[in-house]
Design a protein around this motif. Structure first.
Motif, PDB file in Angstrom:
ATOM      1  N   THR A 157       0.860  -1.178   0.000  1.00 31.81           N
ATOM      2  CA  THR A 157       0.000   0.000   0.000  1.00 31.81           C
ATOM      3  C   THR A 157       0.898   1.230   0.000  1.00 31.81           C
ATOM      4  O   THR A 157       2.073   1.149   0.370  1.00 31.81           O
ATOM      5  N   SER A 158       0.342   2.358  -0.421  1.00 34.17           N
ATOM      6  CA  SER A 158       1.121   3.600  -0.425  1.00 34.17           C
ATOM      7  C   SER A 158       0.189   4.786  -0.250  1.00 34.17           C
ATOM      8  O   SER A 158      -1.020   4.681  -0.435  1.00 34.17           O
ATOM      9  N   ALA A 159       0.776   5.901   0.121  1.00 39.63           N
ATOM     10  CA  ALA A 159       0.021   7.147   0.300  1.00 39.63           C
ATOM     11  C   ALA A 159       0.985   8.312   0.139  1.00 39.63           C
ATOM     12  O   ALA A 159       2.196   8.166   0.350  1.00 39.63           O
ATOM     13  N   THR A 160       0.444   9.464  -0.226  1.00 39.78           N
ATOM     14  CA  THR A 160       1.249  10.678  -0.331  1.00 39.78           C
ATOM     15  C   THR A 160       0.622  11.773   0.523  1.00 39.78           C
ATOM     16  O   THR A 160      -0.584  11.804   0.718  1.00 39.78           O
ATOM     17  N   GLY A 161       1.474  12.653   1.007  1.00 39.79           N
ATOM     18  CA  GLY A 161       1.001  13.781   1.798  1.00 39.79           C
ATOM     19  C   GLY A 161       2.177  14.536   2.377  1.00 39.79           C
ATOM     20  O   GLY A 161       3.217  13.951   2.681  1.00 39.79           O
ATOM     21  N   GLY A 162       2.019  15.836   2.496  1.00 41.18           N
ATOM     22  CA  GLY A 162       3.052  16.669   3.106  1.00 41.18           C
ATOM     23  C   GLY A 162       4.394  16.578   2.398  1.00 41.18           C
ATOM     24  O   GLY A 162       5.430  16.678   3.049  1.00 41.18           O
ATOM     25  N   GLY A 163       4.376  16.347   1.081  1.00 35.77           N
ATOM     26  CA  GLY A 163       5.626  16.229   0.344  1.00 35.77           C
ATOM     27  C   GLY A 163       6.335  14.907   0.551  1.00 35.77           C
ATOM     28  O   GLY A 163       7.518  14.770   0.225  1.00 35.77           O
ATOM     29  N   ARG A 164       5.638  13.920   1.100  1.00 33.09           N
ATOM     30  CA  ARG A 164       6.230  12.610   1.365  1.00 33.09           C
ATOM     31  C   ARG A 164       5.433  11.526   0.636  1.00 33.09           C
ATOM     32  O   ARG A 164       4.217  11.608   0.502  1.00 33.09           O
ATOM     33  N   LEU A 165       6.152  10.511   0.200  1.00 37.27           N
ATOM     34  CA  LEU A 165       5.540   9.307  -0.347  1.00 37.27           C
ATOM     35  C   LEU A 165       5.855   8.178   0.631  1.00 37.27           C
ATOM     36  O   LEU A 165       7.021   7.912   0.934  1.00 37.27           O
ATOM     37  N   PRO A 176       7.333 -10.153   7.478  1.00 35.56           N
ATOM     38  CA  PRO A 176       8.137  -8.927   7.402  1.00 35.56           C
ATOM     39  C   PRO A 176       7.303  -7.698   7.085  1.00 35.56           C
ATOM     40  O   PRO A 176       6.266  -7.776   6.437  1.00 35.56           O
ATOM     41  N   LEU A 177       7.779  -6.570   7.571  1.00 31.13           N
ATOM     42  CA  LEU A 177       7.167  -5.274   7.307  1.00 31.13           C
ATOM     43  C   LEU A 177       8.276  -4.372   6.763  1.00 31.13           C
ATOM     44  O   LEU A 177       9.332  -4.247   7.385  1.00 31.13           O
ATOM     45  N   HIS A 178       8.054  -3.800   5.587  1.00 28.90           N
ATOM     46  CA  HIS A 178       9.053  -2.925   4.974  1.00 28.90           C
ATOM     47  C   HIS A 178       8.416  -1.558   4.743  1.00 28.90           C
ATOM     48  O   HIS A 178       7.333  -1.456   4.164  1.00 28.90           O
ATOM     49  N   ILE A 179       9.082  -0.503   5.210  1.00 25.43           N
ATOM     50  CA  ILE A 179       8.570   0.862   5.101  1.00 25.43           C
ATOM     51  C   ILE A 179       9.582   1.695   4.334  1.00 25.43           C
ATOM     52  O   ILE A 179      10.773   1.667   4.639  1.00 25.43           O
ATOM     53  N   ARG A 180       9.074   2.448   3.363  1.00 27.51           N
ATOM     54  CA  ARG A 180       9.924   3.324   2.546  1.00 27.51           C
ATOM     55  C   ARG A 180       9.269   4.700   2.514  1.00 27.51           C
ATOM     56  O   ARG A 180       8.089   4.835   2.178  1.00 27.51           O
ATOM     57  N   VAL A 181      10.040   5.718   2.880  1.00 33.84           N
ATOM     58  CA  VAL A 181       9.558   7.108   2.858  1.00 33.84           C
ATOM     59  C   VAL A 181      10.454   7.881   1.899  1.00 33.84           C
ATOM     60  O   VAL A 181      11.679   7.885   2.055  1.00 33.84           O
ATOM     61  N   THR A 182       9.828   8.533   0.932  1.00 29.48           N
ATOM     62  CA  THR A 182      10.564   9.332  -0.041  1.00 29.48           C
ATOM     63  C   THR A 182      10.157  10.785   0.131  1.00 29.48           C
ATOM     64  O   THR A 182       8.971  11.103   0.229  1.00 29.48           O
ATOM     65  N   SER A 183      11.155  11.659   0.156  1.00 35.33           N
ATOM     66  CA  SER A 183      10.910  13.091   0.296  1.00 35.33           C
ATOM     67  C   SER A 183      11.710  13.833  -0.771  1.00 35.33           C
ATOM     68  O   SER A 183      12.933  13.669  -0.853  1.00 35.33           O
ATOM     69  N   ALA A 184      11.046  14.636  -1.562  1.00 33.97           N
ATOM     70  CA  ALA A 184      11.724  15.400  -2.611  1.00 33.97           C
ATOM     71  C   ALA A 184      12.720  16.394  -2.005  1.00 33.97           C
ATOM     72  O   ALA A 184      13.748  16.695  -2.606  1.00 33.97           O
ATOM     73  N   ASP A 185      12.430  16.886  -0.803  1.00 34.26           N
ATOM     74  CA  ASP A 185      13.295  17.877  -0.148  1.00 34.26           C
ATOM     75  C   ASP A 185      14.347  17.242   0.750  1.00 34.26           C
ATOM     76  O   ASP A 185      15.137  17.955   1.366  1.00 34.26           O
ATOM     77  N   GLY A 186      14.354  15.937   0.876  1.00 40.11           N
ATOM     78  CA  GLY A 186      15.275  15.281   1.798  1.00 40.11           C
ATOM     79  C   GLY A 186      14.730  15.330   3.220  1.00 40.11           C
ATOM     80  O   GLY A 186      13.589  15.721   3.460  1.00 40.11           O
ATOM     81  N   PHE A 187      15.549  14.954   4.159  1.00 39.49           N
ATOM     82  CA  PHE A 187      15.136  14.895   5.556  1.00 39.49           C
ATOM     83  C   PHE A 187      16.063  15.782   6.374  1.00 39.49           C
ATOM     84  O   PHE A 187      17.272  15.605   6.347  1.00 39.49           O
TER      85      PHE A 187
END
Length: 175
Positions: free
Chosen positions: A52-60, A76-87
């Protein structure tokens, strides 16, 4: 003594002929058993992974989760957060508490730098990565004796105590 003169030991027992209800009940039971065996043979009852995926606040936010699992099987649970501005600071991820009630927790990869919890869930804090993508994986197995559905488990990315983006999923635990 000839075979005709022999006395049967079951001649005085009542007849046990089955009526139509008993015959159809037995057929339905055999059909149900055959369907369960066939579903297991083609892998429909085995462990499965969902996404599943969602977008919001400039994050995927992308989440891979165990959609079907069994006792003792990897979940297993795998989480990936992508931010265009970095962290620019720690990444805080909130998870539903129900998920951890029925998992034998092994380890996070990478490990969180901090964690807190309350009655509704757990919050893990991770050091920010170099770049625009953060990934973490939870190594876990389904606990013995767990059965049923975990409904609406939510994974959320928090910033300054507020939810930025979240995604929900369900997990079925089979015996």
């Amino acid at each position: 003594m000839s075979p005709r003169d022999e006395v049967s030991t079951t001649s005085d027992l009542p007849s046990t002929s089955r009526g139509p209800v008993e015959r159809w009940s037995m057929r339905a039971g055999l059909l149900l058993l055959a369907l369960v065996v066939a579903a297991g043979a083609v892998g429909l009852l085995g462990p499965r992974k969902g996404e599943t995926s969602a977008t919001g606040g400039g994050r995927l936010l992308e989440v891979q989760f165990p959609s079907i699992t069994r006792a003792g099987e990897p979940a297993p649970l795998h989480i990936r957060v992508t931010s265009a501005d970095g962290f620019d600071g720690p990444i805080r991820i909130a998870l539903c508490d129900d998920l951890f009630d029925d998992l034998d927790f092994q380890n996070w990869y990478p490990n969180p730098s901090g964690e807190t919890g309350d009655a509704t869930g757990l919050v893990y804090e991770f050091d920010p990565p170099d770049g625009h993508v953060f990934e973490t994986s939870l190594d876990a197995r389904s606990a013995p004796g767990a059965f049923g559905e975990i409904r609406g488990c939510t994974v959320s990315v928090l910033e300054k105590g507020a939810e930025v983006v979240s995604a929900s999923f369900r997990t079925w635990r089979l015996p």
